[in-house]
Each structure stands twice: as structure tokens, then as C-alpha cells.
Enzyme design. Sequence first.
Site, short mmCIF file in Angstrom:
data_model
loop_
_atom_site.label_atom_id
_atom_site.label_comp_id
_atom_site.label_asym_id
_atom_site.label_seq_id
_atom_site.Cartn_x
_atom_site.Cartn_y
_atom_site.Cartn_z
CG ASN A 210 10.88 76.26 24.24
OD1 ASN A 210 10.21 76.35 23.22
ND2 ASN A 210 10.42 76.63 25.43
CE LYS B 219 25.90 92.96 23.92
NZ LYS B 219 26.56 93.37 22.70
N PRO C 257 6.15 80.09 37.43
CG PRO C 257 4.49 81.69 37.03
CD PRO C 257 5.98 81.50 37.09
CG ASP C 258 2.98 73.86 36.04
OD1 ASP C 258 1.90 73.97 35.41
OD2 ASP C 258 3.78 72.95 35.86
CB ILE C 259 0.50 78.30 32.97
CG1 ILE C 259 1.61 79.35 32.87
CG2 ILE C 259 -0.84 78.86 32.51
CD1 ILE C 259 1.96 79.75 31.45
CE LYS D 142 5.89 66.50 32.38
NZ LYS D 142 6.62 66.89 31.17
CE LYS E 190 2.67 70.03 34.88
NZ LYS E 190 3.22 71.13 34.08
O1 PMT Z 1 5.22 74.63 18.90
P1 PMT Z 1 5.57 73.49 17.96
O2 PMT Z 1 6.88 73.70 17.25
O3 PMT Z 1 4.44 73.15 17.03
O4 PMT Z 1 5.82 72.20 18.88
C1 PMT Z 1 4.74 71.63 19.56
C2 PMT Z 1 5.15 71.23 21.01
C3 PMT Z 1 6.22 70.16 20.95
C4 PMT Z 1 5.68 72.46 21.76
C5 PMT Z 1 3.84 70.71 21.69
O5 PMT Z 1 3.36 69.61 21.00
C6 PMT Z 1 4.09 70.36 23.14
O6 PMT Z 1 4.52 69.26 23.48
N1 PMT Z 1 3.80 71.33 24.06
C7 PMT Z 1 4.11 71.20 25.50
C8 PMT Z 1 5.54 71.57 25.76
C9 PMT Z 1 5.92 71.45 27.24
O7 PMT Z 1 6.36 72.40 27.79
O8 PMT Z 1 5.67 70.27 27.78
P2 PMT Z 1 6.04 69.90 29.33
O9 PMT Z 1 5.95 68.41 29.36
O10 PMT Z 1 7.32 70.51 29.74
O11 PMT Z 1 4.90 70.56 30.17
C10 PMT Z 1 3.70 69.85 30.52
C11 PMT Z 1 2.51 70.77 30.42
O12 PMT Z 1 2.61 71.80 31.40
C12 PMT Z 1 2.35 71.47 29.08
O13 PMT Z 1 0.98 71.50 28.77
C13 PMT Z 1 2.86 72.87 29.35
O14 PMT Z 1 2.19 73.84 28.52
C14 PMT Z 1 2.50 73.06 30.81
N2 PMT Z 1 3.38 73.97 31.55
C15 PMT Z 1 4.70 73.67 31.71
C16 PMT Z 1 5.49 74.51 32.45
C17 PMT Z 1 4.94 75.66 33.02
N3 PMT Z 1 5.67 76.50 33.74
N4 PMT Z 1 3.65 75.94 32.85
C18 PMT Z 1 2.85 75.11 32.13
O15 PMT Z 1 1.66 75.38 31.96
#
Ligand code: PMT
Length: 405
Positions: free
Chosen positions: A210, A289, A305-307, A337, A341
Site C-alpha cells: 500500500n 517468478k 493476523p490482526d496485530i 475499531k 479491537k
Molecule cells: O505511513 P504514512 O505515509 O505516513 O501514512 C500514515 C498512515 C495513513 C498509514 C497512518 O496515519 C494510518 O492511518 N495507519 C493505519 C493504517 C491502517 O492499516 O489502518 P486500518 O484502519 O486498516 O487498521 C486499523 C488498525 O489496525 C491500525 O492501527 C493498524 O495498524 C492495525 N492493523 C490492521 C491490520 C492488521 N492485520 N493488523 C493491525 O494491527
Amino acid sequence: MPRLENRRILLGLTGGIATYKSAELVRRLRDDGAEVRVVMTPGACAFITPLTLQALSGHPVHRELLDEGAEAAMGHIELARWAELVLVAPASADFIARLAHGLANDLLSTLCLATTAPVRVAPAMNQAMWGAAATQHNCAVLEQRGIALLGPASGAQACGDVGPGRMLEPEELCAAVQQHFGGAALAGLRVLVDAGPTREAIDPVRYISNHSSGRMGFALAAAAAAAGADVTLVAGPVGLATPPGVRRVDVASAQQMHDAVLACVDASDIFIACAAVADYRPAAPATQKIKKSAERLQIELVRNPDILATVTAREPHPFTVGFAAETHDVLAYARGKLEAKRLDLIVANDVSRSDIGFDSEHNEVTLVAADGTVALPRGSKVRLAHDLIAAIAARYRACRAREHA
Ligand code: PMT
């Protein structure tokens, strides 16, 4: 309330093109409530007029060591005593050398010797001058004496070179000054931050990822370290320098990020999950490849996994702050969330906008807790990170105080 209300800051300017940024720095410091007195060397006056700094600071600029008029009003010793903080920005290689050797051959170097206030210097010079052994030695001498260096940053320089030597931006210097006076809000605490994207391999040369640059998470790690925390940063693949004083663990995939976070989480008081973790990965990455042959290619994905959820499912677990990257109904999804979470706080940002969020220098966020929200207006990620860390520290302390009540 302005965070630098009535703080007395003596700003020294030495010769360099970065003096144009010092004008903005004076404005920012004053906007935040500080009283600023400016001292300029002859070199600085060659780049920017004292009149500009006088207009911005609201006080005459001090230039001469042996100035009868100045000595009758606020002489060099009084100025040295007046200051609560001396900040030299920009600090040239020559000034750093004179400071390191204890010379007192102009007003600014004399003030730095005479003051008992902390001295901070923001170096600004050509990258080769910065890298020169003499400059590095002089900087090491200053640091041994407790004179902290702010920067320099790396990037394109006025002379056309690229590399370290740029003065930090005014807002970064202002944040450092605020930090100086704000005390160490996270002193004694261990903070774990994850940042950046993850890469999910399709085959040895391709991956799903991403647009996360890592800037927001790195700024948070830097701000937490500046607030006195012991910081571990689990970083996805990004091209950013490790913030000073931060321990960094590099990972690529979501599974690796999960494992690295889990390895550190029990030794953390606060976990800030800023990483943009891929929710899915290819079920069976090819070992070789994939060749272009079929018209269509289907890749089966499986959930990662969701960390964050894994961390909060553990007991005990650290004070946990998530991020919500949303394109619509931002606050509603963020609240969902927060609850799902089991987070202490969540930072909501709108990633549909190109002027903030992913891969931007700026962001605009809303800090969401179970009992309310705080909107932080658009600003640099560096600035926002300091505000977020201050808010997280306050919430963390309140939460622990309730637990021990
Ligand atoms: O890195 P930059 O270019 O500075 O951009 C910053 C940002 C936009 C990435 C940052 O501000 C941000 O929003 N980070 C969270 C991105 C995200 O994955 O959001 P989410 O809404 O999909 O996930 C919710 C939360 O769960 C987040 O804290 C994420 O880290 C966590 N997560 C999600 C999926 C996963 N498998 N494990 C997780 O821990």
C-alpha cells in the site's frame, strides 16, 4: 494555552542561507507565547536584515559585543542571564568550531559561554562540510558538554548538493523547544511503535502493498523518544532514517511485523499501531517468478493476523493506541475499531484526501476515546506526532492513576 507562554528564548543566527527559516521560527515561537530576543553574527546579517528579525521579535536585534548603547540597556551578560534557552539556528560550521573551542570573539559566542541556560544548536551547512572530520569532532565535543544538536536534516541543498546539512524546518525546531520546556512526558516508559507498509509476496519479484511511507509512525517514534521514552520501532519497508535514540527492527511482511511486535510487546508500556498492515496475503506465494502466459491470473488471498487485536487479546497488555485509515464515515468506523479491537485510543484519519494521510508530509487526525474526541487540525506529521504523544502520555498517566486508585 500556548505552550511557550512567557518562556525567554535567545535565538542566535549565524551565516547561512537557512537564516530565512529563522524568520519563520521567530514567528512560530512568538505565536506559541515565547518572548524571543535575537542575536545575529555579521555572517547572518549578510543573508537577512536585522530589521526583519526586529519586526518579527518585537525587540532590537543584538549584534555587537562592544556596543555602548546595548551595554547601557541589555548588555551581553544580562542577555546571557535573561535567557531560559539559547537556540542557535542556523549554526554554521565556523560557529560550531568556535563554540567547541570556547572562543568568545563575538557577541553570540560570548553569550554561549556566559549563559547558564541550556544551549541547543541547529547545524546548517553544505553536506561535505557537515561530513568533514573537524565538524564531526566539534559536534561530538559539544554533545559531550551537554549542548544538544537539533538536526541537521538530509536532502537537497541550496548549493545543489544532496545530503545531510539542511537546517531543520521551523516547526521541527519549535517542536523541539516545546519539548524542552514540556519536560519528559514519557520518561521511564517503554513505547513500541509499528510503522510503514507491509509487503506480501506473490512470487520472488512481486508483492501486494500500500502507499504508506512510514512518516507518521516514524514521527511518532521520534516524538516519543524526545518525550523521554525508551522506543522500539518495528518498521515495514520504507526509505526513512531511524530517529535518534530509537531502536529499530526492520520487517517486510505482516507476519514478520506480527512476530516482531509480539516479541517486544510484553516489555512495553504503550503500543502505538500506526502501520498499514496488509489484511490479506497470497495463500501460496510462487517460489519462482510467475511467467506471463495465461490471459487471467487468479491469486488466492488469505487473512493476515490482526496485530493490534492479538496484542489486546493478551492479558496483561500495554496501553494500546490504534490508527483508523478510512475513506468515508471516518469517525463511525474509527469508533467501531476502538471497540472491536479493545483499544484505549484510536487516531482516525481520512485517507481519501491527497493532501494528508498516505505518503504525505501532513496529516489531520481525530483522537477518539470511549469518552470523547479531540480534533487535531491539519499540520505536519512531525508537529502532529508531538501533539499526539502529549495526549497519549496524559491519557496513559490518567489510566494508570485510576488503576492504582
Ligand atoms: O505511513 P504514512 O505515509 O505516513 O501514512 C500514515 C498512515 C495513513 C498509514 C497512518 O496515519 C494510518 O492511518 N495507519 C493505519 C493504517 C491502517 O492499516 O489502518 P486500518 O484502519 O486498516 O487498521 C486499523 C488498525 O489496525 C491500525 O492501527 C493498524 O495498524 C492495525 N492493523 C490492521 C491490520 C492488521 N492485520 N493488523 C493491525 O494491527
